[in-house]
Design a protein around this motif. Structure first.
Motif, mmCIF file in Angstrom:
data_model
loop_
_atom_site.group_PDB
_atom_site.id
_atom_site.type_symbol
_atom_site.label_atom_id
_atom_site.label_comp_id
_atom_site.label_asym_id
_atom_site.label_seq_id
_atom_site.Cartn_x
_atom_site.Cartn_y
_atom_site.Cartn_z
ATOM 1 N N ASP A 60 0.805 -1.219 0.000
ATOM 2 C CA ASP A 60 0.000 0.000 0.000
ATOM 3 C C ASP A 60 0.843 1.277 0.000
ATOM 4 N N GLU A 61 2.150 1.159 -0.152
ATOM 5 C CA GLU A 61 3.026 2.325 -0.238
ATOM 6 C C GLU A 61 3.342 2.632 -1.699
ATOM 7 N N GLN A 62 3.743 3.863 -1.976
ATOM 8 C CA GLN A 62 4.024 4.301 -3.338
ATOM 9 C C GLN A 62 5.390 3.851 -3.854
ATOM 10 N N SER A 63 6.289 3.462 -2.950
ATOM 11 C CA SER A 63 7.608 3.018 -3.369
ATOM 12 C C SER A 63 8.180 2.060 -2.335
ATOM 13 N N ILE A 64 9.179 1.303 -2.764
ATOM 14 C CA ILE A 64 9.950 0.447 -1.871
ATOM 15 C C ILE A 64 11.201 1.229 -1.520
ATOM 16 N N LYS A 65 11.455 1.403 -0.224
ATOM 17 C CA LYS A 65 12.594 2.208 0.213
ATOM 18 C C LYS A 65 13.612 1.342 0.928
ATOM 19 N N THR A 66 14.870 1.511 0.566
ATOM 20 C CA THR A 66 15.983 0.887 1.262
ATOM 21 C C THR A 66 16.862 2.008 1.777
ATOM 22 N N THR A 67 17.061 2.060 3.094
ATOM 23 C CA THR A 67 17.825 3.138 3.718
ATOM 24 C C THR A 67 19.036 2.536 4.405
ATOM 25 N N LEU A 68 20.212 3.100 4.126
ATOM 26 C CA LEU A 68 21.454 2.581 4.690
ATOM 27 C C LEU A 68 21.868 3.362 5.927
ATOM 28 N N VAL A 69 22.134 2.630 7.025
ATOM 29 C CA VAL A 69 22.621 3.244 8.258
ATOM 30 C C VAL A 69 24.146 3.249 8.244
ATOM 31 N N ASN A 70 24.742 2.071 8.046
ATOM 32 C CA ASN A 70 26.200 1.993 7.918
ATOM 33 C C ASN A 70 26.574 0.797 7.064
ATOM 34 N N GLY A 71 27.844 0.750 6.629
ATOM 35 C CA GLY A 71 28.296 -0.290 5.711
ATOM 36 C C GLY A 71 27.948 0.092 4.287
ATOM 37 N N SER A 72 27.554 -0.886 3.474
ATOM 38 C CA SER A 72 27.103 -0.583 2.120
ATOM 39 C C SER A 72 26.116 -1.643 1.657
ATOM 40 N N VAL A 73 25.237 -1.204 0.766
ATOM 41 C CA VAL A 73 24.203 -2.074 0.211
ATOM 42 C C VAL A 73 24.117 -1.784 -1.282
ATOM 43 N N GLU A 74 24.041 -2.842 -2.069
ATOM 44 C CA GLU A 74 23.805 -2.677 -3.494
ATOM 45 C C GLU A 74 22.355 -3.062 -3.763
ATOM 46 N N VAL A 75 21.628 -2.152 -4.393
ATOM 47 C CA VAL A 75 20.228 -2.377 -4.717
ATOM 48 C C VAL A 75 20.109 -2.481 -6.235
ATOM 49 N N LYS A 76 19.457 -3.554 -6.707
ATOM 50 C CA LYS A 76 19.270 -3.746 -8.143
ATOM 51 C C LYS A 76 17.797 -3.939 -8.451
ATOM 52 N N HIS A 77 17.408 -3.404 -9.602
ATOM 53 C CA HIS A 77 16.084 -3.668 -10.156
ATOM 54 C C HIS A 77 16.227 -3.653 -11.663
ATOM 55 N N GLU A 78 15.983 -4.802 -12.266
ATOM 56 C CA GLU A 78 16.138 -4.961 -13.704
ATOM 57 C C GLU A 78 17.508 -4.440 -14.129
ATOM 58 N N ASN A 79 17.581 -3.402 -14.957
ATOM 59 C CA ASN A 79 18.871 -2.901 -15.431
ATOM 60 C C ASN A 79 19.419 -1.733 -14.620
ATOM 61 N N SER A 80 18.741 -1.360 -13.544
ATOM 62 C CA SER A 80 19.193 -0.257 -12.695
ATOM 63 C C SER A 80 19.829 -0.807 -11.427
#
Length: 139
Positions: free
Chosen positions: A14-34
């Motif tokens: 029911d939200e308009q977007s999926i959000k990934t928020t980084l506190v520390n370290g690193s995260v790689e987020v992928k969706h299709e070609n992005s």
């Protein structure tokens, strides 16, 4: 991909977007070609249209408030506040009529009862009441 990190993912239908928020370290987020490699304090937002955006100055405190036992609202409209209340208190929400455009900033303990949350909203002139397990909101 997660690389020794602390992060939050907010992904509700029911939200308009999926959000990934980084506190520390690193995260790689992928969706299709992005893809995006996040640095601390950044947030990706994957829109319902499949567009991946990076917000450089994410509100980390707001993103992780749930694990700290609180609701954190910054310029939030009533519908986004009540989507969180719906999930936390297991209630339905019904809107009757068009609500005025208003924004709220507040920090509220998740230990508060639903009645206490409703009283806070009523003090802000939100016309809201509980009928059974349904919140009724009117202009």
């Amino acid at each position: 991909k997660v690389f020794g990190t602390s992060f939050n993912v907010n992904a509700y239908p029911d939200e308009q977007s999926i959000k990934t928020t980084l506190v520390n370290g690193s995260v790689e987020v992928k969706h299709e070609n992005s893809f995006a490699l996040l640095k601390p304090g950044q947030q990706t937002q994957l829109t319902i249209k499949g567009i991946l955006n990076v917000k450089e100055d994410a509100d980390v405190a707001e993103a992780i408030a749930w694990k700290e036992g609180r609701f954190e609202f910054r310029d939030a409209d009533i519908k986004s506040i009540l989507r969180q209340a719906k999930r936390w208190y297991n209630v339905e929400v019904e809107y009757r009529g068009d609500l005025p455009e208003r924004y709220f900033t507040a920090t509220i303990s998740r230990q508060k009862t639903l009645s206490a949350l409703l009283n806070i909203l009523k003090q802000s002139d939100v016309n809201i009441r509980l009928e059974g397990d349904k919140l009724i909101v009117q202009p």
